[in-house]
Design an enzyme around this catalytic site. Structure first.
Site, short mmCIF file in Angstrom:
data_model
loop_
_atom_site.label_atom_id
_atom_site.label_comp_id
_atom_site.label_asym_id
_atom_site.label_seq_id
_atom_site.Cartn_x
_atom_site.Cartn_y
_atom_site.Cartn_z
N THR A 67 9.72 -13.20 -17.37
CA THR A 67 9.56 -11.85 -16.84
C THR A 67 8.17 -11.33 -17.15
OG1 THR A 67 10.61 -9.69 -16.64
CG2 THR A 67 10.64 -10.67 -18.83
N LYS A 71 4.85 -13.88 -15.22
CA LYS A 71 5.33 -14.57 -14.02
C LYS A 71 4.26 -15.39 -13.30
CE LYS A 71 9.22 -11.55 -12.90
NZ LYS A 71 9.92 -10.79 -11.85
N GLY A 131 4.83 -0.70 -0.65
CA GLY A 131 4.33 -1.26 -1.92
C GLY A 131 3.67 -2.60 -1.69
N ALA A 132 2.78 -2.96 -2.61
CA ALA A 132 2.08 -4.24 -2.49
C ALA A 132 1.84 -4.85 -3.87
CB ALA A 132 0.76 -4.05 -1.74
N GLY A 134 3.82 -7.23 -7.19
CA GLY A 134 4.43 -8.57 -7.29
C GLY A 134 5.70 -8.66 -6.46
N ASN A 155 0.84 0.47 1.61
CA ASN A 155 0.61 0.69 0.18
C ASN A 155 -0.42 1.78 -0.04
OD1 ASN A 155 1.28 -0.09 -2.50
ND2 ASN A 155 -0.72 -1.08 -2.71
N LYS A 160 -4.71 -4.00 -1.55
CA LYS A 160 -3.68 -4.89 -2.11
C LYS A 160 -2.71 -5.33 -1.01
CE LYS A 160 -1.95 -3.89 -6.27
NZ LYS A 160 -1.45 -2.93 -7.30
P1 NAP Z 1 3.93 -3.67 -9.52
O1 NAP Z 1 3.38 -5.04 -9.30
O2 NAP Z 1 3.48 -2.88 -10.69
O3 NAP Z 1 3.64 -2.81 -8.18
C1 NAP Z 1 3.93 -1.43 -8.13
C2 NAP Z 1 3.79 -0.92 -6.70
O4 NAP Z 1 4.20 0.44 -6.68
C3 NAP Z 1 2.36 -0.96 -6.18
O5 NAP Z 1 2.39 -1.20 -4.80
C4 NAP Z 1 1.86 0.46 -6.45
O6 NAP Z 1 0.84 0.91 -5.58
C5 NAP Z 1 3.11 1.24 -6.14
N1 NAP Z 1 3.13 2.54 -6.81
C6 NAP Z 1 3.32 2.79 -8.13
N2 NAP Z 1 3.27 4.11 -8.36
C7 NAP Z 1 2.99 4.71 -7.16
C8 NAP Z 1 2.81 6.05 -6.76
N3 NAP Z 1 2.88 7.05 -7.64
N4 NAP Z 1 2.58 6.30 -5.46
C9 NAP Z 1 2.50 5.29 -4.56
N5 NAP Z 1 2.66 4.00 -4.88
C10 NAP Z 1 2.91 3.71 -6.18
O7 NAP Z 1 5.52 -3.69 -9.63
P2 NAP Z 1 6.52 -4.78 -9.00
O8 NAP Z 1 6.74 -5.85 -9.97
O9 NAP Z 1 6.06 -5.12 -7.63
O10 NAP Z 1 7.87 -3.94 -8.94
C11 NAP Z 1 8.04 -2.89 -8.00
C12 NAP Z 1 9.43 -2.31 -8.11
O11 NAP Z 1 10.43 -3.31 -7.81
C13 NAP Z 1 9.75 -1.82 -9.52
O12 NAP Z 1 10.36 -0.57 -9.42
C14 NAP Z 1 10.72 -2.83 -10.08
O13 NAP Z 1 11.64 -2.22 -10.94
C15 NAP Z 1 11.42 -3.33 -8.81
N6 NAP Z 1 11.93 -4.70 -8.98
C16 NAP Z 1 13.27 -4.90 -8.93
C17 NAP Z 1 13.80 -6.17 -9.08
C18 NAP Z 1 15.29 -6.36 -9.03
O14 NAP Z 1 15.78 -7.40 -9.50
N7 NAP Z 1 16.02 -5.46 -8.44
C19 NAP Z 1 12.94 -7.25 -9.30
C20 NAP Z 1 11.56 -7.03 -9.33
C21 NAP Z 1 11.07 -5.74 -9.17
P3 NAP Z 1 -0.71 0.58 -5.90
O15 NAP Z 1 -0.89 -0.86 -5.53
O16 NAP Z 1 -1.46 1.52 -5.03
O17 NAP Z 1 -0.91 0.83 -7.38
#
Ligand code: NAP
Length: 453
Positions: A67, A71, A131-132, A134, A155, A160
């Site tokens: 995790t 990753k 979103g963009a 991981g 995004n 990104k």
């Molecule tokens: P990450 O790589 O940190 O990416 C976060 C994304 O959210 C980016 O696109 C970021 O935009 C955007 N963001 C964050 N705050 C924002 C705001 N205030 N306004 C607009 N955009 C915002 O995170 P990740 O790993 O991709 O995970 C994303 C979500 O998926 C998380 O909530 C996580 O809990 C969930 N998830 C769930 C599972 C599951 O098993 N259900 C698995 C993986 C992830 P910028 O690029 O502009 O910063």
């Protein structure tokens, strides 16, 4: 779980690992399927990642999850990668082979299994990914490898989104992905889309925040899937539902990424009934509601109000809720429509609350846990606390209270004893926690609950 000379180890590499639900998933699976495996978290700092992977292999560890933040970095220490892991550039599952660990991205496979579990097919469907990060990259790969139509990645940081679009368009040899700024959502072609909410905006405790607030955007949604599962019902999901679209959270993605990892490690197939059993455990763990059950007079309402103040949660008394909905008292409802009618109403209301209730303390009617259907709802609604009380205490607390229909008639004291004898095992059946309430003040009981939780 019996650990012996043949036990195989599974585990999680991450930093931090303290809040993981993976041990719950995998150890329950081992127990249920009778497999001699144990799953443990390994808190691993970035500088120790290579040593951790090599050490795990040397220790004959059967498989690992990976995790944040490892990753991507972990990929360089693996002997092989599956196509998804390679395309996404991230893996979350390591499977032992003769030459080292092979990396897989079961997050992406888990999300696909979740989507299919709702009867949603991606083939030919246009998709919006919000979103963009991981997760969005895994969603984009999943869409492209399952025949989605056009995919729009929106995004805040458009570069990104563009990087993912370029990478995936190259990988699949077409131009099916378009990157956009999230502010430009109104420029999207007017049609219906499957929408994946994969930003971290809206994560608890910022539960009501959404990346797009304009209700007009949600008219484009046919199905909305939020990858977030805490809170259980997000602002994005509410807006989708309000616009008439179906909406789901990401808890099943979490479930299935674990199920698929376990299948890969053990070379087995896990049936839906088993998956459902694990899902119910996850649901229970992720719901933060507190449900107080017990006989009338056990203090559910007073203690419930104290707990709701302490946690800042909404307080709901199911009897009061029913009275407000019906516009009459429970006593009137009993005399006009009968007990069976009231019980069905209780079940309907419990189901309605279970669909989306979070951050709430629920004080339930004394007869509510008795129905089989209600017990099943309580099992996924939150932590159920049984306030245990003796018949003598009930009688002393309720003497002179003539608003309780069940205590009307001759010899109410004997009625209390009989009802308690019958109900006690049913209360115990639904309880996660039993708190003795006889002779204790509501303040003491509330403190006891807080410390035990
Ligand atoms: P990450 O790589 O940190 O990416 C976060 C994304 O959210 C980016 O696109 C970021 O935009 C955007 N963001 C964050 N705050 C924002 C705001 N205030 N306004 C607009 N955009 C915002 O995170 P990740 O790993 O991709 O995970 C994303 C979500 O998926 C998380 O909530 C996580 O809990 C969930 N998830 C769930 C599972 C599951 O098993 N259900 C698995 C993986 C992830 P910028 O690029 O502009 O910063």
């Amino acid at each position: 779980m019996m650990i012996d000379g043949k036990t195989r180890t599974l585990g999680l590499l991450g930093d931090p690992v303290g809040h993981t639900m993976s041990p719950l998933i995998h150890n329950t699976l081992s127990e249920k399927l009778g497999l001699n495996n144990v799953y443990v978290p390994f808190h691993t700092k970035a500088e120790n990642l290579e040593a951790a992977v090599k050490g795990a292999y040397a220790l004959n560890i059967l498989g690992l999850n990976v995790t944040v933040p490892h990753k991507n970095e972990v990929m360089q220490y693996l002997s092989e990668l599956d196509e998804g892991g390679q395309a996404i550039g991230a893996v979350n599952t390591l499977v032992r082979t003769e030459n080292g660990y092979k990396g897989y991205n079961t997050d992406m496979m888990g999300l696909l299994r979740e989507v299919r579990s709702y009867g949603v097919e991606l083939d030919g469907q246009d998709v919006i990914i919000l979103g963009a990060g991981g997760a969005a990259k895994a969603v984009a790969y999943m869409c492209m490898s399952n025949g989605a139509g056009h995919v729009y990645i929106l995004n805040r940081t458009v570069a990104k989104a563009q990087a993912i679009a370029d990478h995936m368009n190259d990988f699949f040899g077409n131009q099916s992905i378009t990157a956009m700024s999230i502010q430009d959502y109104h420029k999207l072609p007017e049609k219906k889309y499957i929408v994946f909410q994969s930003t971290s905006k809206g994560l608890y405790p910022h539960s009501d925040e959404v990346v797009i607030e304009d209700p007009a955007f949600y008219k484009l949604v046919s199905v909305g899937i939020d990858l977030i599962y805490k809170p259980f019902s997000t602002g994005f999901m509410s807006l989708c539902r309000y616009a008439g679209a179906k909406s789901y959270n990401g808890l099943k993605m979490l479930l299935y990424q674990g199920i698929i990892a376990y299948e890969l490690w053990n070379d087995i197939t896990i049936d839906e009934e088993t998956a459902d059993e694990i899902y119910r455990k996850l649901l229970k763990k992720t719901r933060d509601n507190i449900i107080l059950t017990g006989f009338m007079g056990s203090g559910k309402t007073t203690v419930g109000k104290l707990l709701s103040e302490r946690y800042g949660y909404t307080f709901i008394d199911t009897d009061q809720y029913i009275e407000e909905k019906c516009g009459c008292t429970i006593a009137e409802l009993f005399s006009k429509k009968g007990e069976a009618y009231f019980r069905q109403l209780e079940t309907d209301i419990l189901k309605e609350l279970n669909a989306s209730l979070t951050h709430a303390v629920l004080s339930t009617g004394g007869g509510l846990p008795l129905r089989e259907e209600n017990a099943a709802e309580l099992a996924t609604l939150g932590t159920v606390i049984y306030l245990q009380i003796t018949p003598e205490e009930v009688i002393s607390r309720l003497s002179g209270d003539n608003t309780r229909p069940l205590l009307s008639g001759d010899d109410p004291e004997q009625k209390v004893r009989d009802l308690l004898t019958y109900r006690t095992p049913l209360y115990e059946r639904v309880a996660d926690l039993t708190i003795p309430a006889t002779g204790q003040s509501p303040e003491y009981i509330a403190e006891e609950i807080i410390s035990r939780m």
